[in-house]
Structure formats: structure tokens, C-alpha cells
Design an enzyme around this catalytic site. Sequence first.
Site, PDB file in Angstrom:
ATOM      1  CE  LYS A   1      -2.786   0.129   4.284  1.00  7.02           C
ATOM      2  NZ  LYS A   1      -3.480  -0.751   3.329  1.00  7.02           N
TER       3      LYS A   1
ATOM      4  CB  THR B   1      -1.417   5.204  -5.502  1.00  7.62           C
ATOM      5  OG1 THR B   1      -2.568   5.987  -5.878  1.00  7.62           O
ATOM      6  CG2 THR B   1      -0.201   6.092  -5.440  1.00  7.62           C
TER       7      THR B   1
ATOM      8  N   GLY C   1      -4.221  -0.030  -6.020  1.00  2.00           N
ATOM      9  CA  GLY C   1      -3.863  -1.378  -5.566  1.00  2.00           C
ATOM     10  C   GLY C   1      -2.624  -1.468  -4.689  1.00  2.00           C
ATOM     11  CB  THR C   2      -0.367   0.976  -2.975  1.00  2.46           C
ATOM     12  OG1 THR C   2      -1.465   1.765  -2.549  1.00  2.46           O
ATOM     13  CG2 THR C   2       0.346   1.660  -4.115  1.00  2.46           C
ATOM     14  N   GLY C   3      -2.408  -0.957  -1.523  1.00  4.05           N
ATOM     15  CA  GLY C   3      -2.768  -1.623  -0.273  1.00  4.05           C
ATOM     16  C   GLY C   3      -2.877  -3.139  -0.453  1.00  4.05           C
ATOM     17  CB  CYS C   4      -4.430  -5.222  -3.156  1.00  5.06           C
ATOM     18  SG  CYS C   4      -6.067  -4.475  -3.169  1.00  5.06           S
TER      19      CYS C   4
HETATM   20  N1  LIG Z   1       3.103   8.089  -3.432  1.00  5.54           N
HETATM   21  C1  LIG Z   1       3.589   7.198  -2.593  1.00  5.54           C
HETATM   22  N2  LIG Z   1       4.927   7.121  -2.369  1.00  5.54           N
HETATM   23  C2  LIG Z   1       5.463   6.210  -1.548  1.00  5.54           C
HETATM   24  N3  LIG Z   1       4.720   5.320  -0.866  1.00  5.54           N
HETATM   25  C3  LIG Z   1       3.378   5.325  -1.031  1.00  5.54           C
HETATM   26  C4  LIG Z   1       2.752   6.258  -1.891  1.00  5.54           C
HETATM   27  N4  LIG Z   1       1.417   6.019  -1.852  1.00  5.54           N
HETATM   28  C5  LIG Z   1       1.238   4.976  -1.037  1.00  5.54           C
HETATM   29  N5  LIG Z   1       2.409   4.553  -0.510  1.00  5.54           N
HETATM   30  C6  LIG Z   1       2.615   3.405   0.358  1.00  5.54           C
HETATM   31  O1  LIG Z   1       1.755   2.396  -0.153  1.00  5.54           O
HETATM   32  C7  LIG Z   1       1.184   1.636   0.898  1.00  5.54           C
HETATM   33  C8  LIG Z   1      -0.324   1.739   0.838  1.00  5.54           C
HETATM   34  O2  LIG Z   1      -0.691   2.866   1.587  1.00  5.54           O
HETATM   35  P1  LIG Z   1      -2.098   3.571   1.566  1.00  5.54           P
HETATM   36  O3  LIG Z   1      -2.163   4.369   2.805  1.00  5.54           O
HETATM   37  O4  LIG Z   1      -2.301   4.282   0.269  1.00  5.54           O
HETATM   38  O5  LIG Z   1      -3.075   2.308   1.657  1.00  5.54           O
HETATM   39  P2  LIG Z   1      -4.478   2.014   1.024  1.00  5.54           P
HETATM   40  O6  LIG Z   1      -5.309   3.245   1.034  1.00  5.54           O
HETATM   41  O7  LIG Z   1      -5.026   0.864   1.733  1.00  5.54           O
HETATM   42  O8  LIG Z   1      -4.165   1.625  -0.473  1.00  5.54           O
HETATM   43  P3  LIG Z   1      -5.302   1.206  -1.537  1.00  5.54           P
HETATM   44  O9  LIG Z   1      -5.906   2.475  -1.984  1.00  5.54           O
HETATM   45  O10 LIG Z   1      -4.558   0.538  -2.615  1.00  5.54           O
HETATM   46  O11 LIG Z   1      -6.256   0.338  -0.859  1.00  5.54           O
HETATM   47  C9  LIG Z   1       1.820   2.174   2.159  1.00  5.54           C
HETATM   48  O12 LIG Z   1       2.999   1.431   2.455  1.00  5.54           O
HETATM   49  C10 LIG Z   1       2.188   3.589   1.797  1.00  5.54           C
HETATM   50  O13 LIG Z   1       3.215   4.068   2.618  1.00  5.54           O
HETATM   51  C1  LIG Z   2     -11.296  -5.871  -5.933  1.00  5.73           C
HETATM   52  C2  LIG Z   2     -10.629  -4.775  -5.195  1.00  5.73           C
HETATM   53  N1  LIG Z   2     -10.108  -5.024  -3.985  1.00  5.73           N
HETATM   54  C3  LIG Z   2      -9.483  -4.038  -3.304  1.00  5.73           C
HETATM   55  C4  LIG Z   2      -9.349  -2.778  -3.829  1.00  5.73           C
HETATM   56  C5  LIG Z   2      -8.647  -1.700  -3.037  1.00  5.73           C
HETATM   57  O1  LIG Z   2      -7.785  -0.987  -3.761  1.00  5.73           O
HETATM   58  C6  LIG Z   2      -9.913  -2.550  -5.101  1.00  5.73           C
HETATM   59  N2  LIG Z   2      -9.853  -1.341  -5.693  1.00  5.73           N
HETATM   60  N3  LIG Z   2     -10.529  -3.564  -5.754  1.00  5.73           N
HETATM   61 MG   LIG Z   3      -6.504  -0.222   0.984  1.00  2.18          MG
END
Ligand SMILES: Nc1ncnc2c1ncn2[C@@H]1O[C@H](COP(=O)(O)OP(=O)(O)OP(=O)(O)O)[C@@H](O)[C@H]1O
Ligand SMILES: Cc1ncc(CO)c(N)n1
Ligand SMILES: [Mg+2]
Length: 716
Positions: free
Chosen positions: A388, A422, A424-427
Amino acid sequence: MIADLSLYLVTDPDLCGERGVVETVRQAVDGGVRIVQLRDKTATDAETTAQLLELSRVIDGRALLVVNDRLDAALAARKQGARVDGVHLGQGDASVLRAREALGPEALIGLTANNADHFEAVRALPPGTVDYLGVGVIRPTTTKPDHPPALGVEGFRALVEATALPCVAIGGVAIDDTERLRDAGAAGLAVVSALCAAADPTATAEAFVRRWRAAGTPRVLSIAGSDPSGGAGIQADLKSIAAHGGYGMAALTALTAQNTTGVSGLHVPLAAFLRQQLDAISDDIVVDAVKIGMLANADVIRTVAEWLDVVRPPIVVLDPVMVATSGDRLLDQDAEAALRELLRRAHVVTPNLEELAVLAGRSISGWADALAAAEELSAMIGAAVLVKGGHLDGDDVPDALVDVARGVRREFPGTRIRTANTHGTGCSLSSALATRLARGETPVDAVASTRSWLRESLRESEGLQVGRGHGPINHFAGLWARGGVETNRAPEEIRAEWWQRTAAVRASIDELPFIRGLADGTLARDPFLFYLAQDALYLREYARVLAEASRLAPTPREQAFWAHSAEGAIIGELELHASWLTPDEGVDASTFAASPAPATVAYLDHLRSVAFGGDYAELIAAVLPCFWLYTDLGRRLHAGEFGDYARDPRHPYATWLATYADPAFEDATDQAITLVADAAAIAAPTARDRMLRAFEVSSAHELAFFAAPFASAVSA
Ligand SMILES: Nc1ncnc2c1ncn2[C@@H]1O[C@H](COP(=O)(O)OP(=O)(O)OP(=O)(O)O)[C@@H](O)[C@H]1O
Ligand SMILES: Cc1ncc(CO)c(N)n1
Ligand SMILES: [Mg+2]
């Protein structure tokens, strides 16, 4: 543990041909077969035992293995170290009771049941003797020459309705039967020739699996931590799973005290309790996909790994959460080694750039390098990697799916959405992806559809107004924009509620001098003729509006109903002219040539604007009050609620009032109410609101129309 019977391969040595049974099984299991039954009527017990040993090796825990009939061979193979999960017995084979005793309570025991007598016999067995039933044959088949009469899908449905045991459909099952058999209650499809004789068993199994998945609601389990503020962790996972049409489940690895500004506390329950949660699920529910999130420490990771090794879910998406968006650590540093072990049990891993660097064991500089690192990681763990790009500097946020073993390398470009939300985007991404895969989408399609949903959810996050820090995304933005949560309502409930809504209008109509005078015969001739003339003008246009409803109707039955009603309105208009608005009734020509009064114009304008808006449901709601209020009034007039006009030979409007109580019109009214209530019941909430508004506005126009003969501008 409950067995996943979704795709069940029964082997046939002749059909497997030169490729052989073992190689066929290996390929079919690669393609997603979840349970294999070794069936060879002619082999000796010793040969069967040897085959079971070999199959156990190639299956390697990825699917269950049972043997048809040969209990002793199963026991012998077990003794020699094979993993043989159980036996499948026919009606004429060894006793299921003996098999249960010999194989133990954990073994999987299946029984063939082809008719009502067999089902009756199963009911008499002690509970826990049999785990599933094989029910068939569905279609005539050559692989079992002595087969009973074919049941067809409906015969299958009728038989399995009566049992709580999972039932696998077997015998001549073709891929095009998938949806109907799943709908009929099948827990899985048992396939013989379609897989054994396939040129490419892997591809054929994959095709069956996709069809099976697409035909049902996937049961998706999140193994993750809790975020009480609802934007990340299991809370985000459950929302994402639901947003993609899955049934969500959650086993908690950890509880965080957390909000949009950061993590302030952490509680990790005993790992044994996590195992208890996981077992509670897999003892009872077939898990179609697993998403793994926050794992807290090495103990938790080992627990999850052990459970995965037992259950072997067909889809495992692992989000290697190490650090939250806020910067707080969510995984012990010393647990990183254990996490690397767990990656091998995943089918897709979704690291951000920092996580990828840790897992690949090297630093990463730039997007191109990230792709190279993702390939290294994919090769290392034998799974797909979705890397990502959210943490890249600049306006581009690409993601990429890399799967070295399966030759996938696909970039998904994207521009950054301007938002701080942003959290929880990854979850959300990983659980949505697990759900999409469990619905039968290919990995590339699943990533593409998940991303387009995620972008919409990010774009619409502002409206939620949650917290002061990095707020959550709006998981349901798309659903809400397309008309809200689809909650169907009962038509009877709508009928009662809408009728209640007209109570005030009906009470006001009852009080009108026009209605009172009409009922008791004191109404003067002029307002009466005024009303009739306006009614004639109204009916002509109302007929056109009904014709439009007919044009827009979705079914022939409704089309005919509205066309018939349109005809009725025109006939009504013509009769008005013939019997009341003619010179010999003493009506002067100016009444006959009346132009529409303001109330008539207003009512018709409303109906026409709804008609030309093109929304069928809204239109039929708008035309309904003219049926419903009129019929109600006529019925009550006729019943003598306003005085007994019918018995009074001198009543000047008796013949007119008699036309109010036309049984055919009452019947049409009932049909119209049913059509409108049925349409409103299944409409999205915003569409249903529009229908109700059109209905209420028309009701108000009915009142104004009855009031018009005495409105000052007219009587002047
Ligand atoms: N501002 C943004 N605009 C468009 N897409 C985004 C944006 N921020 C994150 N994404 C998308 O959201 C998803 C999560 O990406 P990211 O690299 O932030 O993961 P992450 O760090 O694991 O997230 P989290 O912090 O929630 O754990 C990816 O598909 C990324 O392309
Ligand atoms: C409980 C939990 N899982 C995953 C993440 C990652 O965003 C978070 N902030 N909190
Ligand atoms: Mg993440």
C-alpha cells in the site's frame, strides 16, 4: 470442528485415467476442493491404506480426507501416520455406530441418504453419530450405474428440509446447478466426473469454487483488536465486511483504549481465551474467509497460527499491523519474528511501506523499490502481497498486488484524496478484500473493487464528524448515497401508516359544506354542477396520467391494471356528460364548457409533474388518493354515515350518490393500494419518502377539490 463441505471431490480411478487419483487430487485441492473422498470399489484394503497414505501427503492438511466404506483401511492408514479425517458410508456399508466408536468423536462421518426412509433412519441414531449426509443422485449419472432415481434440485430441497445435518448434493452435479442447489439448502457440491475427468482439475475446481462463493453470503471472521472509537480494528472490519455483503464475525486479540488522536491504553486477554473464541466459531460455523489484524504479542500470534493449522480457512488476508496511524505501537517488537512465521499461513498480506520494510528485512526507497521488496516477500512466503502506497510523499497513492508464484504483478494507480480521515484505512481495506475474495472475485478484481469503495469512503468521510484527530472513513458512503440502507417493510404496515396519514384530510372532507349538503340533499344546484364539470375536466387528464403509469409499469399485470383504470376514468367522464352535463338536464352550455378551476389545475399539475418525472413508484402513490379517499367516502355515504339518502325518494342526488358505491371501483381501489404498498415496501427509504410525499400532496388536493365548489372565487 464443523467441516467445510463446499466442494467435495469423490475419486474414481477409471475417470482419473493416466493422470492417476493422487495427481488428480493434488490438482483439485490446488483449485480449492475442501474435502476428498477416496472411493475405489475394487481395491484391496492394503491398496486402499497405501492410497490414503499417499493422499494424506499430497493434501497436506489443505483439505479433509475421508474414505468410502473402508473403515479398517482408514484405521490402518491412521496407525501409519496418515491424516484420515473419517469415513463415508453407504446404506449397505458398515454401521455408522461402529465407525464412530472406532474413529472417535472428532472423526468426520458421512452417510448416504437418498430417500425419506433413509432420513427417518438417521433421525433414530444417537446425536453426534453422523456429521453430514450425502444426498442424491441429483441427475442421472453413469459413474454410479446402480444409482437410485434422480431427485433433481427440488427433490433434493424437499428431502434436506427436514434435517439439521449438513447435506452435500451428489450425483451428476453440473456447475450450472450451483446456485439452485445452494438455494435448496446444499452445504456443498460433491463432484465425481466433472473433476476426475477434467483436462485441468485445478481450473475446474476454481470455477466451481467461484460459482459456489458467488451464490451465497460469505461468513468472514476478523481476528483483530478492538478500537472503541469505531474507526479501526474489529469495529472497522465488521463495517467493511457488511458494506461488501458479508456476514461479519470477530475474535478479539486485544482491547485498546483509543480514539482518533491516539492509543491511551492496551489490554491483552490471555491467549487461551482467544483460542476459546476461535474454537467457539469453528466448532459451529464454516468460516469462508479470515482477516487478521492487530496481534499484540508473540503468544497471540502462535495461538492464531495453531488455530489456522487446524481449520485451514480457504482465504486468509493478513494485515501485518505494527504501528497505528497515530504512531502508537500495536505489536511487541520481539513479536516480529513470530509474525514472519504466520505470513506463510496467509494467502494475501497487506503491508504498508514501513511494514514491508520490516518483513522483507531491508530498507525501501521509493515506489519502484517497494515493488521489488514486495516480490521478494511474496517469493519468501508463497503468498500474494498487496503493498500500500498511502505513506508515500506526494499526490500519488498507488497500491500494487504482487504474487510471484502465480505470476501476478499489477499496479493500481491513484491520486491522494485531501482528507485527514485515514484512521483505520488499512483495517478496512484488508477486511473488505477478504470479503470480496470470499464472494468469488479474482484477486485483481477484488483489489480493484475494494479500492474504488475505499476511495469513495475516504471522500465522504468529512460528513461523519467523528473526533478531532485522524477521523474514520465512511464505510457506508456508497450505500447511503444510493438510497440509504435497504430495509424492506411490510406492505400491511405501510397501508395502515399511509391511511393514518390521511386522517386529518378525511376529517376535513367530512366537514365540508359541499359533502354535508350532498349527503342530506340541501346542496344547491350550482355548486353541484360546478363540481361535476370540474370532475369531468379532472377525469380526462387523470386518465392520461393513469395511462402514463401503465406505460411505466414493470409487469404486464400492472400495465393492464393502470390501462384498465385509465379507461375507467374516461368512461366515467363520458357518463358524467351523458347523464348530468347535458342541456336536457337543464344544465346551461357554460357549465358544459367550463374551464378548469384553480383547485383542478393545481391537482392536475401535481399529478403531471410526478408523471413526467418518470418514477413509476412515485406516480402510482400520487394517483392513489383519488381511488382510496373517494372509495372510502362513497362507502360511508352509502352506509348512511351522513344520513339515509337512499331511502328518501325525494333526495335530489340519490342517483348520483349511488354511483359512489360501485363494487368494481372498490375492487380496483384495493388492487391499487396493494400495488402501491408492495412497491413502497421494497423501495429504498428515500424513494419510499418521495412516494409518501406524492401521496400526501394528492390527498391534500382531494380536499381542496371537494372544497372548491364553495371557495369564494368560484361561487362569485
Ligand atoms: N489520502 C488518501 N487518498 C487515497 N487513498 C489513500 C489515502 N490514504 C490512504 N489511502 C489508501 O488507503 C489504503 C491504506 O493505505 P496505507 O498505506 O495508509 O495503509 P496503513 O498504514 O496500513 O493504514 P492504517 O494506518 O489504517 O493501518 C491504501 O489502499 C492506500 O492507497
Ligand atoms: C485495534 C486497532 N487495530 C489496528 C489499527 C491500525 O490502524 C488500530 N489503530 N487499532
Ligand atoms: Mg495498517
